[in-house]
Design a protein around this motif. Structure first.
Motif, mmCIF file in Angstrom:
data_model
loop_
_atom_site.group_PDB
_atom_site.id
_atom_site.type_symbol
_atom_site.label_atom_id
_atom_site.label_comp_id
_atom_site.label_asym_id
_atom_site.label_seq_id
_atom_site.Cartn_x
_atom_site.Cartn_y
_atom_site.Cartn_z
ATOM 1 N N PHE A 106 95.839 35.466 58.838
ATOM 2 C CA PHE A 106 96.107 35.447 60.280
ATOM 3 C C PHE A 106 95.351 34.327 60.998
ATOM 4 N N ASP A 107 94.989 33.285 60.252
ATOM 5 C CA ASP A 107 94.361 32.088 60.814
ATOM 6 C C ASP A 107 93.132 32.442 61.655
ATOM 7 N N LEU A 108 92.303 33.315 61.114
ATOM 8 C CA LEU A 108 91.102 33.760 61.821
ATOM 9 C C LEU A 108 89.821 33.253 61.178
ATOM 10 N N TYR A 109 89.927 32.558 60.060
ATOM 11 C CA TYR A 109 88.733 32.123 59.350
ATOM 12 C C TYR A 109 87.805 31.284 60.232
ATOM 13 N N GLY A 122 95.991 36.620 72.298
ATOM 14 C CA GLY A 122 96.725 36.407 71.054
ATOM 15 C C GLY A 122 95.828 36.516 69.832
ATOM 16 N N GLN A 123 94.603 35.988 69.934
ATOM 17 C CA GLN A 123 93.656 36.083 68.823
ATOM 18 C C GLN A 123 93.249 37.528 68.560
ATOM 19 N N LYS A 124 93.066 38.290 69.618
ATOM 20 C CA LYS A 124 92.744 39.714 69.445
ATOM 21 C C LYS A 124 93.874 40.436 68.724
ATOM 22 N N ARG A 125 95.102 40.057 69.077
ATOM 23 C CA ARG A 125 96.233 40.708 68.432
ATOM 24 C C ARG A 125 96.293 40.370 66.954
ATOM 25 N N ARG A 126 96.011 39.117 66.615
ATOM 26 C CA ARG A 126 96.006 38.722 65.204
ATOM 27 C C ARG A 126 94.916 39.467 64.443
ATOM 28 N N LEU A 127 93.768 39.642 65.082
ATOM 29 C CA LEU A 127 92.682 40.388 64.439
ATOM 30 C C LEU A 127 93.082 41.839 64.236
ATOM 31 N N MET A 149 101.471 37.208 71.277
ATOM 32 C CA MET A 149 101.399 36.225 70.208
ATOM 33 C C MET A 149 102.412 35.101 70.417
ATOM 34 N N ASP A 150 102.002 33.866 70.088
ATOM 35 C CA ASP A 150 102.916 32.738 70.185
ATOM 36 C C ASP A 150 103.777 32.672 68.928
ATOM 37 N N ALA A 151 104.685 31.703 68.894
ATOM 38 C CA ALA A 151 105.646 31.621 67.787
ATOM 39 C C ALA A 151 104.948 31.436 66.445
ATOM 40 N N ALA A 152 103.900 30.610 66.411
ATOM 41 C CA ALA A 152 103.191 30.374 65.158
ATOM 42 C C ALA A 152 102.539 31.663 64.652
ATOM 43 N N SER A 153 101.968 32.438 65.558
ATOM 44 C CA SER A 153 101.318 33.689 65.172
ATOM 45 C C SER A 153 102.340 34.724 64.707
ATOM 46 N N VAL A 154 103.497 34.745 65.370
ATOM 47 C CA VAL A 154 104.572 35.640 64.926
ATOM 48 C C VAL A 154 104.982 35.285 63.499
ATOM 49 N N GLY A 155 105.001 33.986 63.202
ATOM 50 C CA GLY A 155 105.321 33.550 61.849
ATOM 51 C C GLY A 155 104.307 34.052 60.834
ATOM 52 N N PHE A 157 102.518 36.761 61.114
ATOM 53 C CA PHE A 157 102.772 38.192 60.975
ATOM 54 C C PHE A 157 103.965 38.447 60.060
ATOM 55 N N ALA A 158 105.030 37.677 60.250
ATOM 56 C CA ALA A 158 106.218 37.844 59.413
ATOM 57 C C ALA A 158 105.887 37.608 57.943
ATOM 58 N N GLU A 159 105.054 36.617 57.668
ATOM 59 C CA GLU A 159 104.659 36.348 56.285
ATOM 60 C C GLU A 159 103.851 37.509 55.714
ATOM 61 N N ALA A 160 103.009 38.123 56.534
ATOM 62 C CA ALA A 160 102.232 39.274 56.081
ATOM 63 C C ALA A 160 103.143 40.447 55.741
ATOM 64 N N VAL A 161 104.172 40.648 56.548
ATOM 65 C CA VAL A 161 105.129 41.724 56.271
ATOM 66 C C VAL A 161 105.893 41.433 54.982
ATOM 67 N N LYS A 162 106.297 40.178 54.787
ATOM 68 C CA LYS A 162 106.985 39.797 53.555
ATOM 69 C C LYS A 162 106.120 40.099 52.337
ATOM 70 N N ALA A 163 104.842 39.751 52.424
ATOM 71 C CA ALA A 163 103.925 40.000 51.309
ATOM 72 C C ALA A 163 103.759 41.490 51.064
ATOM 73 N N GLN A 164 103.689 42.254 52.140
ATOM 74 C CA GLN A 164 103.588 43.709 52.026
ATOM 75 C C GLN A 164 104.781 44.273 51.267
ATOM 76 N N CYS A 165 105.969 43.821 51.615
ATOM 77 C CA CYS A 165 107.183 44.324 50.967
ATOM 78 C C CYS A 165 107.295 43.833 49.527
ATOM 79 N N ALA A 166 106.880 42.598 49.282
ATOM 80 C CA ALA A 166 106.928 42.059 47.930
ATOM 81 C C ALA A 166 106.004 42.829 46.996
ATOM 82 N N ASP A 167 104.978 43.443 47.576
ATOM 83 C CA ASP A 167 104.014 44.224 46.794
ATOM 84 C C ASP A 167 104.435 45.686 46.677
ATOM 85 N N GLY A 168 105.658 45.992 47.117
ATOM 86 C CA GLY A 168 106.157 47.358 47.004
ATOM 87 C C GLY A 168 105.936 48.209 48.231
#
Length: 210
Positions: A106-109, A122-127, A149-155, A157-168
Motif C-alpha cells: 500500500f505504498d506506506l514504506y 488517503g494515507q490513513k485509508r491505505r493504512l 483514495m486517489d486512482a493510484a491508491s485504488v489500483g 487496493f485492487a492489486e491486494a484483492v487480486k492477490a487475496q483471491c489468487a491465494d484462495g
C-alpha cells in the motif's frame, strides 16, 4: 470454503431493512454489493461479520474466517504506521515479518515512522486497508474501502484483492466505483424489506399524524 448466505433478513436500529438475501461467495471470487444509499449494504456486512444478529436466515463459512473493514479507519492516532500494523499483527498472531510486505503493498514504506495522526485522509485509508494483509483471514468484508483514495491508491487496493483471491481467498465489497476487477454483482434492491406497517390511504396517514 464457500461463504454462503441463505434467506437472510437483517435490521438497522430495530427496523428490518433487508429480507430473503441469498448468495454464495466462492474462494477466488469477488462479489460487489450494489444498491442505493440506505438500502442496507453496511447492515448486511455487519451481520455477516457477526457484529449484529440476523433476524432470520443462515450464514455459513464465516465464523472466524472473515476480516471486516468498516467506514472508520480504526487507527491509533499516536502510534506510527509501523506500530499500528504491529498492533494488529499482535491481535491476529501474525509474525512481524509480514508487516514489511503490507507496507510495500500500500505504498506506506516511506511513511512507516510517521504517526497516524499526521497522515492525509488517503494515507490513513491505505493504512487501514493494509491491516487486512495481517489478519490471515480468507474472506474480506469491505464497506466502501476506497473512500478518500486517489486512482493510484485504488489500483493498489485492487492489486491486494487480486492477490487475496489468487491465494484462495475472497472478498465481499460494498462500493459504487469500478475497481477494475473481475467481479460478480449482487443488487440488494429486490431484497428491501417490506415496511412493518403501511397506511391504507392518505386519510389514515393524516389521522395517524394528527
Amino acid at each position: 470454503m464457500t461463504l454462503s448466505v441463505t434467506d437472510l433478513s437483517c435490521a438497522r436500529g430495530g427496523m428490518p431493512v433487508l429480507e430473503g438475501v441469498s448468495f454464495t461467495l466462492e474462494p477466488g471470487r469477488v462479489l460487489v454489493l450494489r444498491g442505493p444509499n440506505g438500502i442496507g449494504k453496511t447492515t448486511l456486512l455487519r451481520t455477516i461479520a457477526g457484529l449484529q444478529p440476523a433476524l432470520s436466515g443462515e450464514i455459513t463459512g464465516a465464523e472466524d474466517r472473515v476480516a471486516y473493514g468498516a467506514h472508520a479507519d480504526g487507527l491509533k492516532a499516536a502510534l506510527t504506521v509501523w506500530e499500528n500494523l504491529a498492533f494488529w499483527a499482535g491481535i491476529y498472531g501474525t509474525p512481524l515479518e509480514r508487516i514489511k510486505p503490507a507496507l510495500f503493498a500500500f505504498d506506506l514504506y516511506p511513511l512507516q515512522y510517521r504517526q497516524a495522526q499526521a497522515l492525509s485522509a488517503g494515507q490513513k485509508r491505505r493504512l487501514s486497508l493494509a491491516r487486512l494483509l495481517l489478519t490471515g483471514r480468507p474472506v474480506w468484508l469491505l464497506d466502501e474501502p476506497t473512500v478518500s483514495m486517489d486512482a493510484a491508491s485504488v489500483g493498489l487496493f485492487a492489486e491486494a484483492v487480486k492477490a487475496q483471491c489468487a491465494d484462495g481467498g475472497s472478498a465481499l465489497i460494498a462500493t459504487h466505483i469500478d475497481l477494475g476487477l473481475e467481479t460478480d454483482t449482487l443488487d440488494l434492491t429486490p431484497y428491501k424489506a417490506t415496511p412493518v406497517w403501511e397506511f391504507a390511504d392518505r386519510a389514515e396517514e393524516e389521522e395517524f399524524f394528527a
